[in-house]
Design an enzyme around this catalytic site. Structure first.
Site, PDB file in Angstrom:
ATOM      1  N   HIS A 208      -2.868   2.559  -5.768  1.00  0.00           N
ATOM      2  CA  HIS A 208      -3.457   1.291  -5.335  1.00  0.00           C
ATOM      3  C   HIS A 208      -3.662   0.326  -6.496  1.00  0.00           C
ATOM      4  O   HIS A 208      -3.751  -0.889  -6.287  1.00  0.00           O
ATOM      5  CB  HIS A 208      -4.793   1.557  -4.633  1.00  0.00           C
TER       6      HIS A 208
ATOM      7  N   ARG B 133       0.857  -1.185   0.000  1.00  0.00           N
ATOM      8  CA  ARG B 133       0.000   0.000   0.000  1.00  0.00           C
ATOM      9  C   ARG B 133       0.887   1.228   0.000  1.00  0.00           C
ATOM     10  O   ARG B 133       2.030   1.199   0.476  1.00  0.00           O
ATOM     11  CB  ARG B 133      -0.895   0.017   1.240  1.00  0.00           C
TER      12      ARG B 133
END
Length: 373
Positions: free
Chosen positions: A310, A209
């Protein structure tokens, strides 16, 4: 809940500990029931983004209650059904003065409504533990399943019960969009700086992430073992690792790029963080989410590729599953809380995957020409 004509809104707050949180105001006054719930989420270390999302979802609910003259601790199931219908109205029609035509498109998608209902269920479950007996309005207990579609008679009696939502809309499940290998290569090549090229290459090779990447320290990069360590910490740039510590293997080329970045750009800078400001003030400070957002905007303009950081994670996970990596391995690499999260989110098949599987099983002579993604 105070009711005036000033409306209901979300207010950013900073806790005594320095943690960022949010609350909901009605008529300029704090909605105490919401504030207690959001403060609890902050205390148990939910991410600021999660807390803000809950605050906005609960703002909508309390706006509905204010419009209908309802008390949050006195609602009935029918009121919640009306709330769902109210959410799907355009904002101009929510006061009841504008009629909604039957064929008009709903204001919110079913998945968005379900997310708001999930936030509402958590809110009522929290207050149920403090004596407000409305938690069962939105959730029900049902016998758990041990796995598999067939169950022997009365097998559920020994299974752990599970919660499920009493109210939800049927929502179309859309697989997360992926970046093709060509798109990822184009984005990385469009970076002017080694720092930015290393950041995107890291996301591509590890599925981290963006918050986990921005929180990396030099000690987390083990070039000898070719491992990237993700460790939850308090970071001055507010970057967050959402789950427990884990290690992710990466290819040798990534560590060579890291070495080039240190030699050519990082230099003698004295900082623990891997990603830092090198050209903009304050030089040497850890790179922020805002800096990443500016980088993304520049790369979108240069390449014409609409992406977010993402999407690299989605592409990494889907690529592993498509190549036959076991779902439990992908779960560990991604840091998911359970294997069901991994399977539900990423184990989707495209028509090209179906063709390959059918060809491998002998149902097709050869795979049809694949369409470009």
């Amino acid at each position: 809940m105070p009711r005036t004509g000033d409306g209901v809104r979300v207010q950013r707050v900073v806790m005594p500990s320095g943690e960022e949180s949010a609350t909901v105001l009605a008529g300029g006054l704090v909605v105490e029931s919401v504030d207690r719930f959001l403060a609890h989420l902050t205390t148990i270390d939910r991410s600021p983004n999660t807390i803000r999302a809950y605050a906005h979802d609960l703002r909508d609910y309390f706006e509905f209650l204010e419009c209908r003259g309802l008390q949050w601790d006195r609602v009935v199931l029918e009121d919640l059904g009306r709330f769902v219908a109210w959410l799907r109205l355009p904002e101009s029609a929510r006061d009841g003065r504008v009629a909604m035509l039957p064929w008009a498109e709903a204001n919110l998608a079913a998945a968005t409504v379900n997310r708001k209902l999930s936030a509402l269920a958590s809110f009522y479950e929290f207050h149920q533990r403090h004596g407000v007996g409305l938690g069962e309005l939105l959730t029900r207990w049902r016998p758990g399943r041990r796995g598999g579609s067939w169950q022997p008679f009365l097998a559920h009696l020994g299974a752990r019960p599970e919660r499920h939502r009493a109210i939800s809309l049927r929502a179309e499940r859309r697989p997360p969009r992926e970046l093709t290998q060509a798109e990822m290569t184009a984005l990385i090549s469009a970076c002017d700086r080694l720092r930015d090229r290393f950041l995107l290459s890291l996301l591509r090779s590890t599925g981290l992430r963006i918050g986990e990447a921005l929180g990396l320290r030099h000690e987390d990069i083990d070039a000898r073992r070719r491992l990237i360590a993700v460790r939850p910490r308090v970071n001055v740039n507010r970057a967050r690792a959402k789950t427990w510590s884990r290690e992710v293997p990466a290819e040798a080329a990534l560590f060579r790029l890291y070495s080039d970045y240190l030699h050519e750009e990082y230099g003698l800078l004295d900082c623990d963080y891997v990603f830092v400001n090198l050209w903009g003030a304050p030089v040497g400070a850890p790179m922020s989410y805002a800096s990443v957002d500016r980088l993304v905007r520049r790369l979108r303009t240069r390449t014409g590729i609409m992406f977010s950081p993402h999407l690299f994670r989605h592409s990494y996970a889907t690529g592993l599953l498509r190549r036959g990596v076991a779902a439990e391995v992908v779960q560990k690499l991604l840091g998911h809380s359970s294997i069901s999260v991994t399977v539900d989110t990423y184990s989707h098949l495209k028509i090209e995957d179906a063709r390959r599987a059918l060809a491998a099983a002998g149902f097709l002579d050869t795979p049809a020409m694949e369409t470009s993604e």
